[in-house]
Design a protein around this motif. Sequence first.
Motif, PDB file in Angstrom:
ATOM      1  N   LYS A  54     -27.693  11.388 -40.301  1.00  0.00           N
ATOM      2  CA  LYS A  54     -26.657  11.444 -41.329  1.00  0.00           C
ATOM      3  C   LYS A  54     -26.476  12.886 -41.775  1.00  0.00           C
ATOM      4  N   GLN A  56     -25.080  15.178 -44.604  1.00  0.00           N
ATOM      5  CA  GLN A  56     -24.695  15.100 -46.001  1.00  0.00           C
ATOM      6  C   GLN A  56     -24.196  16.467 -46.456  1.00  0.00           C
ATOM      7  N   PRO A  57     -22.971  16.529 -46.996  1.00  0.00           N
ATOM      8  CA  PRO A  57     -22.403  17.818 -47.402  1.00  0.00           C
ATOM      9  C   PRO A  57     -23.329  18.589 -48.344  1.00  0.00           C
ATOM     10  N   TRP A  80     -18.701  12.099 -34.055  1.00  0.00           N
ATOM     11  CA  TRP A  80     -18.837  11.948 -35.494  1.00  0.00           C
ATOM     12  C   TRP A  80     -18.271  10.606 -35.881  1.00  0.00           C
ATOM     13  N   TYR A  81     -18.916   9.968 -36.809  1.00  0.00           N
ATOM     14  CA  TYR A  81     -18.426   8.716 -37.365  1.00  0.00           C
ATOM     15  C   TYR A  81     -17.972   9.019 -38.785  1.00  0.00           C
ATOM     16  N   HIS A  82     -16.699   8.797 -39.058  1.00  0.00           N
ATOM     17  CA  HIS A  82     -16.156   9.065 -40.385  1.00  0.00           C
ATOM     18  C   HIS A  82     -15.804   7.754 -41.073  1.00  0.00           C
ATOM     19  N   THR A  83     -15.996   7.725 -42.371  1.00  0.00           N
ATOM     20  CA  THR A  83     -15.622   6.553 -43.147  1.00  0.00           C
ATOM     21  C   THR A  83     -14.289   6.821 -43.843  1.00  0.00           C
ATOM     22  N   VAL A  84     -13.740   5.787 -44.425  1.00  0.00           N
ATOM     23  CA  VAL A  84     -12.481   5.922 -45.138  1.00  0.00           C
ATOM     24  C   VAL A  84     -12.672   6.778 -46.394  1.00  0.00           C
ATOM     25  N   ASP A  85     -13.797   6.581 -47.070  1.00  0.00           N
ATOM     26  CA  ASP A  85     -14.063   7.308 -48.305  1.00  0.00           C
ATOM     27  C   ASP A  85     -14.601   8.700 -48.022  1.00  0.00           C
ATOM     28  N   ILE A  86     -14.156   9.662 -48.810  1.00  0.00           N
ATOM     29  CA  ILE A  86     -14.666  11.023 -48.718  1.00  0.00           C
ATOM     30  C   ILE A  86     -16.090  11.021 -49.269  1.00  0.00           C
ATOM     31  N   PRO A  87     -17.061  11.638 -48.578  1.00  0.00           N
ATOM     32  CA  PRO A  87     -18.444  11.624 -49.057  1.00  0.00           C
ATOM     33  C   PRO A  87     -18.578  12.281 -50.429  1.00  0.00           C
ATOM     34  N   SER A  90     -18.628  16.322 -51.199  1.00  0.00           N
ATOM     35  CA  SER A  90     -17.998  17.111 -50.140  1.00  0.00           C
ATOM     36  C   SER A  90     -17.246  18.315 -50.687  1.00  0.00           C
TER      37      SER A  90
END
Length: 124
Positions: A54, A56-57, A80-87, A90
């Motif tokens: 993982k 993490q920013p 890279w696996y991206h989610t809909v939500d911004i971490p 970030s």
Amino acid sequence: DQPWLPSEGGALELYPLDESTIIDHGANGGKQGLPQCIPTKSILPSGNTMAFFKVQPGRSYHSVQEVFSNDRPRLSISGWYHTVDIPVGSDFASLNQIMLKTDKKQVYLPIYPVISTNNLLTSE
């Protein structure tokens, strides 16, 4: 298959946070900081393996070492696996994080293409 040697390079390197740069942003990003210069973990390439971690920013930093071997290519596939939500946090990552340093000194300047209407190859 011969095992990969450290002298051949190509390792995945993981870096810890520099304790002197850590800022706690609480619920907005947690503890973040800049990486130390020396990796704490170096993972050599190995056939039929996958490294999954993982990112993490502002908290996890990694790099891939240059391959030094002239006779053994290192083939890697990255994704890279991206989610809909911004971490969370970030907005404190990467360039934004560097720009928020306490001394407010700008480390990097944006690079813009140079556009010229002059033809430098012609002589008069």
